[in-house]
Design a protein around this motif. Structure first.
Motif, PDB file in Angstrom:
ATOM      1  N   ASP A 110       0.817  -1.193   0.000  1.00  0.00           N
ATOM      2  CA  ASP A 110       0.000   0.000   0.000  1.00  0.00           C
ATOM      3  C   ASP A 110       0.863   1.261   0.000  1.00  0.00           C
ATOM      4  O   ASP A 110       0.474   2.299   0.524  1.00  0.00           O
ATOM      5  N   LYS A 111       2.024   1.168  -0.635  1.00  0.00           N
ATOM      6  CA  LYS A 111       2.905   2.332  -0.639  1.00  0.00           C
ATOM      7  C   LYS A 111       2.413   3.435  -1.559  1.00  0.00           C
ATOM      8  O   LYS A 111       2.832   4.584  -1.434  1.00  0.00           O
ATOM      9  N   ALA A 112       1.476   3.091  -2.462  1.00  0.00           N
ATOM     10  CA  ALA A 112       0.841   4.129  -3.264  1.00  0.00           C
ATOM     11  C   ALA A 112       0.015   5.033  -2.358  1.00  0.00           C
ATOM     12  O   ALA A 112       0.015   6.268  -2.508  1.00  0.00           O
ATOM     13  N   GLY A 113      -0.704   4.429  -1.404  1.00  0.00           N
ATOM     14  CA  GLY A 113      -1.490   5.219  -0.460  1.00  0.00           C
ATOM     15  C   GLY A 113      -0.606   6.106   0.386  1.00  0.00           C
ATOM     16  O   GLY A 113      -0.910   7.290   0.612  1.00  0.00           O
ATOM     17  N   LEU A 163      -6.575   4.645   2.447  1.00  0.00           N
ATOM     18  CA  LEU A 163      -6.181   4.585   1.033  1.00  0.00           C
ATOM     19  C   LEU A 163      -5.545   3.221   0.785  1.00  0.00           C
ATOM     20  O   LEU A 163      -4.342   3.030   0.970  1.00  0.00           O
ATOM     21  N   ASP A 164      -6.385   2.250   0.379  1.00  0.00           N
ATOM     22  CA  ASP A 164      -5.862   0.889   0.240  1.00  0.00           C
ATOM     23  C   ASP A 164      -6.769   0.000  -0.606  1.00  0.00           C
ATOM     24  O   ASP A 164      -6.922  -1.182  -0.329  1.00  0.00           O
ATOM     25  N   MET A 217     -15.539   5.883  12.217  1.00  0.00           N
ATOM     26  CA  MET A 217     -16.146   5.584  10.924  1.00  0.00           C
ATOM     27  C   MET A 217     -15.097   5.676   9.822  1.00  0.00           C
ATOM     28  O   MET A 217     -14.336   6.651   9.742  1.00  0.00           O
ATOM     29  N   ALA A 218     -15.053   4.655   8.978  1.00  0.00           N
ATOM     30  CA  ALA A 218     -14.000   4.567   7.973  1.00  0.00           C
ATOM     31  C   ALA A 218     -14.541   4.099   6.638  1.00  0.00           C
ATOM     32  O   ALA A 218     -15.463   3.281   6.582  1.00  0.00           O
ATOM     33  N   ILE A 219     -13.962   4.623   5.579  1.00  0.00           N
ATOM     34  CA  ILE A 219     -14.201   4.131   4.229  1.00  0.00           C
ATOM     35  C   ILE A 219     -12.847   3.913   3.566  1.00  0.00           C
ATOM     36  O   ILE A 219     -11.843   4.505   3.959  1.00  0.00           O
ATOM     37  N   ASN A 220     -12.832   3.042   2.566  1.00  0.00           N
ATOM     38  CA  ASN A 220     -11.598   2.704   1.854  1.00  0.00           C
ATOM     39  C   ASN A 220     -11.676   3.297   0.449  1.00  0.00           C
ATOM     40  O   ASN A 220     -12.650   3.066  -0.274  1.00  0.00           O
ATOM     41  N   LEU A 221     -10.666   4.045   0.077  1.00  0.00           N
ATOM     42  CA  LEU A 221     -10.680   4.742  -1.204  1.00  0.00           C
ATOM     43  C   LEU A 221      -9.850   4.017  -2.254  1.00  0.00           C
ATOM     44  O   LEU A 221      -8.746   3.531  -1.970  1.00  0.00           O
ATOM     45  N   GLY A 222     -10.373   3.949  -3.468  1.00  0.00           N
ATOM     46  CA  GLY A 222      -9.635   3.357  -4.574  1.00  0.00           C
ATOM     47  C   GLY A 222      -8.448   4.216  -4.941  1.00  0.00           C
ATOM     48  O   GLY A 222      -8.586   5.429  -5.125  1.00  0.00           O
ATOM     49  N   ILE A 223      -7.279   3.593  -5.062  1.00  0.00           N
ATOM     50  CA  ILE A 223      -6.071   4.350  -5.428  1.00  0.00           C
ATOM     51  C   ILE A 223      -5.374   3.732  -6.638  1.00  0.00           C
ATOM     52  O   ILE A 223      -4.234   4.092  -6.947  1.00  0.00           O
ATOM     53  N   GLY A 224      -6.056   2.792  -7.300  1.00  0.00           N
ATOM     54  CA  GLY A 224      -5.535   2.310  -8.574  1.00  0.00           C
ATOM     55  C   GLY A 224      -4.510   1.207  -8.504  1.00  0.00           C
ATOM     56  O   GLY A 224      -3.797   0.959  -9.491  1.00  0.00           O
ATOM     57  N   GLU A 225      -4.393   0.504  -7.362  1.00  0.00           N
ATOM     58  CA  GLU A 225      -3.470  -0.627  -7.287  1.00  0.00           C
ATOM     59  C   GLU A 225      -3.986  -1.738  -8.214  1.00  0.00           C
ATOM     60  O   GLU A 225      -5.040  -2.298  -7.969  1.00  0.00           O
ATOM     61  N   LYS A 226      -3.268  -2.050  -9.245  1.00  0.00           N
ATOM     62  CA  LYS A 226      -3.707  -3.073 -10.198  1.00  0.00           C
ATOM     63  C   LYS A 226      -2.948  -4.381  -9.973  1.00  0.00           C
ATOM     64  O   LYS A 226      -1.737  -4.390  -9.804  1.00  0.00           O
ATOM     65  N   LYS A 227      -3.702  -5.481  -9.982  1.00  0.00           N
ATOM     66  CA  LYS A 227      -3.154  -6.827  -9.772  1.00  0.00           C
ATOM     67  C   LYS A 227      -2.262  -6.914  -8.528  1.00  0.00           C
ATOM     68  O   LYS A 227      -1.149  -7.456  -8.584  1.00  0.00           O
ATOM     69  N   PRO A 228      -2.742  -6.385  -7.391  1.00  0.00           N
ATOM     70  CA  PRO A 228      -1.934  -6.502  -6.168  1.00  0.00           C
ATOM     71  C   PRO A 228      -1.732  -7.955  -5.783  1.00  0.00           C
ATOM     72  O   PRO A 228      -2.514  -8.829  -6.162  1.00  0.00           O
TER      73      PRO A 228
END
Length: 372
Positions: free
Chosen positions: A107-110, A162-163, A332-343
């Motif tokens: 998750d280093k992109a996050g 962000l994950d 309260m938490a939500i997870n945001l798409g950050i574009g990690e492809k084929k993790p």
């Protein structure tokens, strides 16, 4: 305002620092040094001592210069294997590894997106309320860093994780609960060539149990998988013991209970059929979460996405994340798409435009936390 080249360079430098699960220490030290240089208050908790990692969770706070609501961002520092000596490559606006390791965008992109947003805010002296950051350990394999995070150290009531591998604009509002299932089958040894009828094959019992199970995709909300089987030692002995490790997940806690009970019953029935015994253990790894689509945190995320030109959409996820733990423990938490492809694969990659969009999204969310 986001510095794209600096962001890319930063991400590249992060993935080159090896941080497999339980060995995040070197990366944590690097991040602490960066955060302190930016003027944040930084600490490391004792979660590492509790779970066997060489460092704890990194917790940082940037004091606000404007009244507003404390905002929290979180990503995890550990990466799945193989992740030692990552050699990133950029081709046509996409960052890859050289194919011998994962990239580590999960998750280093996050983390890179959060760090670049912080640098932009500080350099531009932009108005912001208090900003909190948590970079967790041991997320992969059980969310253990978040489970052992002292939530009392945090002021924020909402957290943006962000994950997610979805495109920027994706907002994960539902995540599954997961059970870990462990079975130890006890049969009876015998000489496989002289008197096999005197033995009870633990491998055969386990195989029969598995053959009776509903597995993989159960329904739209539920999955199950056999992940590990160990048994036997040599071919001329009927194997007396076999160990099986499995998992089940569901967005619905009741459905998960039903699925796990079904898997346990399959082993119990198989043991009875062949005259064996079985030790069964079911461990709830984390609970499901379900954030209302019209809640304040989701509305903020949608507004921030649309402001920077992203198409916002809510979605469920079949994977667990620190989002599960934050929700279960009252933030309260939500997870945001950050574009990690084929993790989690050697083909993992990340589009630079998605990395930039993620950092812009963090920046926009910070703006929304300021009192108007």
């Amino acid at each position: 305002m986001i510095n794209e080249q600096r962001l890319v360079d930063q991400f590249i430098s992060y993935v080159k620092i090896s941080s497999p699960t339980k060995k995040e220490g070197r990366f944590a030290a690097h991040l602490c040094k960066e955060l302190e240089a930016l003027g944040l208050e930084v600490s490391i908790d004792d979660a590492g001592e509790k779970v066997g990692s060489d460092t704890g969770n990194v917790i940082a706070r940037l004091k606000g210069n404007t009244p507003g609501e404390t905002i929290l961002f979180s990503s995890h520092m550990d990466t799945v294997s193989p992740s030692i000596d990552v050699k990133p490559e950029i081709r046509d606006g996409v960052i890859y590894s050289d194919g011998t390791t994962v990239l580590g965008g999960d998750d280093k992109a996050g983390i890179a997106a959060i760090m670049e947003a912080l640098k932009t805010i500080i350099e531009g002296d932009l108005p912001h309320a208090d900003i909190e950051v948590v970079f967790s350990i041991f997320e992969e394999g059980g969310l253990h860093g978040a489970k052992n995070l002292d939530m009392s150290l945090l002021k924020a009531k909402q957290v943006f994780v962000l994950d997610s591998g979805g495109d920027p604009g994706q907002i994960i509002i539902k995540g599954p609960a997961q059970d870990k299932l462990e079975f130890l089958v006890h049969g009876r040894p015998a000489h496989a060539g002289v008197a096999p009828e005197d033995g009870i094959s633990a491998i055969m019992v386990a195989s029969h149990a598995i053959s009776q199970m509903k597995l993989l995709r159960i329904d739209a909300e539920t999955t199950a998988n056999i992940g590990k089987i160990e048994g036997g030692s040599v071919t001329n002995i009927v194997p007396p013991e076999t160990m099986v490790v499995a998992e089940a997940r569901s967005l619905n806690n009741d459905k998960l209970k039903v699925q796990s009970e079904h898997m346990v019953k399959c082993f119990e029935d198989a043991a009875e059929k062949f005259g064996a015994t079985v030790d069964s253990k079911v461990t709830r790894m984390y609970s499901a979460f379900d954030v209302e689509a019209d809640s304040d945190i989701v509305t903020k995320a949608i507004t921030a996405c649309e402001t920077i030109g992203l198409k916002a959409f809510t979605a469920p996820s079949g994977g667990g994340s620190d989002t599960n733990i934050f929700n279960a423990r009252g933030i309260m938490a939500i997870n945001l798409g950050i574009g990690e492809k084929k993790p989690h694969t050697l083909e993992e990659h990340l589009h630079i435009k998605d990395l930039v969009a993620s950092s812009k999204l963090v920046l926009e969310l910070v703006k929304l936390s300021v009192e108007i």
